[in-house]
Structures are given as C-alpha cells and as structure tokens.
Design a protein around this motif. Sequence first.
Motif, PDB file in Angstrom:
ATOM      1  N   PRO A 172       0.835  -1.210   0.000  1.00 23.10           N
ATOM      2  CA  PRO A 172       0.000   0.000   0.000  1.00 23.10           C
ATOM      3  C   PRO A 172       0.866   1.256   0.000  1.00 23.10           C
ATOM      4  N   HIS A 175       2.433   2.266   3.340  1.00 26.22           N
ATOM      5  CA  HIS A 175       3.136   1.219   4.084  1.00 26.22           C
ATOM      6  C   HIS A 175       4.547   1.678   4.450  1.00 26.22           C
ATOM      7  N   GLY A 236      -4.868  -1.593   1.618  1.00 20.80           N
ATOM      8  CA  GLY A 236      -4.208  -1.885   2.873  1.00 20.80           C
ATOM      9  C   GLY A 236      -4.521  -3.225   3.492  1.00 20.80           C
TER      10      GLY A 236
END
Length: 298
Positions: A172, A175, A236
């Motif tokens: 993502p 991240h 996510g």
Amino acid sequence: MRLDLADLHLFLCIVDAGSITQGAARAHLALASASERLRRIEDDAGVMLLERHPRGVTTTEAGEALAHHARLMLRQQARLKSELQDFATGNRGTLHLYANTAALTEFLPARLAPWLAERPQLQVELKERTSADIVRSIAAGRVEAGIVSDAVSAPTLVLQPVARDHLVLIVPAGHRLASVGKVSLAEVIDEPFVGLAQGNALQEHLDDHARAAGHALALRIRMKTFAGLGEMVAHGVGLGIMPQAVAGRYRRRLGYRILALNDGWAQRQLCLCYGSWQALSSPMQSLLSHLGKKNAAG
C-alpha cells in the motif's frame, strides 16, 4: 471384392482415356502390367466391366457403377490425405501445452493469438501448472512441452528463454516499506498477504519459497485475478507478489508501490521447455518456433 485404391485409379485412367494403352500410360504402368491388372479386376468383380472395341474401350453398366464408386472413394481418399497433412503440419488437431501463471496471463495471449488464428482447424488445450510440475510432466513424457520459469531445475530438458518475468512485491502507498527500493521475502514473511486462488500455480510457487524462507504466508484473502489482488493491496489489506509487467499495468489506477524482490528465484525468465526437438510433433515444433521467433523479433 479385393480391389485396392491403385486398382481403382488404374480403372478410372482407362475409362477416362477410353483406351487401355492410354490409360496404362496415365497410370504410369506398362501396357502388359495394366492389362493383367485389369483382367484381375474383372475376375474379382465376377462381371465384365469394359467392352473392347478396335479403337478403344467403353464401360458396361457394371463398369459405370464401379467408375462412379471409384471416383467417390478416391475423392474421399484425397480429403483424408489432406486432413492428415493438416494434422502433420499443425493445421488441425489438439495441442496440449502446460504453462505457469505468468505465461498464461501475460506471455501467451498476444503471442499465441496470431499463430492460432491462422489455423482454424487446430485446438490448443492450455493447462496451468507450476514450473516444477511442468518439468516433471515433460520429463515423464506426459506432455510434449511447456512454458516455465528458469528458476526451476531441469537438468535433462531444454530451457529456451522467451520473456522476462521478474516477480515484485506490491505494498500500500502508506506502508512503512513504500519508499524502500528492494526487499527479500524473508524480510516481509511476517506481514499479512493477499494471495491468489487455491490451486493457482504462481501461488503454489510462492508458498513453497515462503516455507523455505521461514514459514507459510499469512494470507488474509485469496483473489482469482491480479486486478483483484491489486485492489486489496491498494486498500491496505496486505502485501502481494505478482509479475512485474502485471504490477506496472495496474499501478497508476490503484496507486500501490512496487518493490523489487532481490531473491534469486524472483529474477525469472519465462522459457520454452521440452526434451528433444526431434521428438516433438510437427505442430508443437511449429508453435514453439513461432513463440521463439516472436521473442527474437522483439
């Protein structure tokens, strides 16, 4: 009756020429040989087939019947010969080809389509397998050829590279690893992952390497398509692994980040895989030659 196709051909040559002498010449036989063969044909039929005249021959009613059926049989033989030739040259029949996930989704559609379109009587049955399974099947003689990753061990087979097929990690945008250039699978083995559907050849391949790196991947969900996998990662749900070309195609729309995997097994090339070229059928040779030439041209 014990007439063979050569007998029928000779008989039609004589009928069409209206002469035993000229018919023998058309059939590329000596007159004596043709006359003896014609005598055996009439003896076998048990009825006179030709009426002899000073200037040639004409068919009897029985001869007309034989000539009619002889034409039908020889035309059918010509059709059969043509169809068998199509099988021999790869224009008809069914080819069985095993391929890993990346080959099925990325490599084959564009490469296979023009070759198959030129052969409307030919069918190709594609089966998705892991590269290791494909190598075992070819070595055991269960299938002629396949498309595999060069990361697989195939010491007794030929591996001919045809396309780059590196695997990458997608994460993502937010991240913690989003700005990292490359990682190994061992570094992210404890992260939650999004996987591909049960039985997917690529996923089985990844699962094997994950266990070798420490333990099985913690898959939160499995998706049937790379697009679905990318959607989950972008939102996510977890990390994902897919071929680099696929990841690049969906990145702009989904906004995830792509990281290189520095594991050796991820630096792959797709390869045509087979045993002996001479042992391949003509249709398979034609297909593999086409796939190889396309790569060379690119």
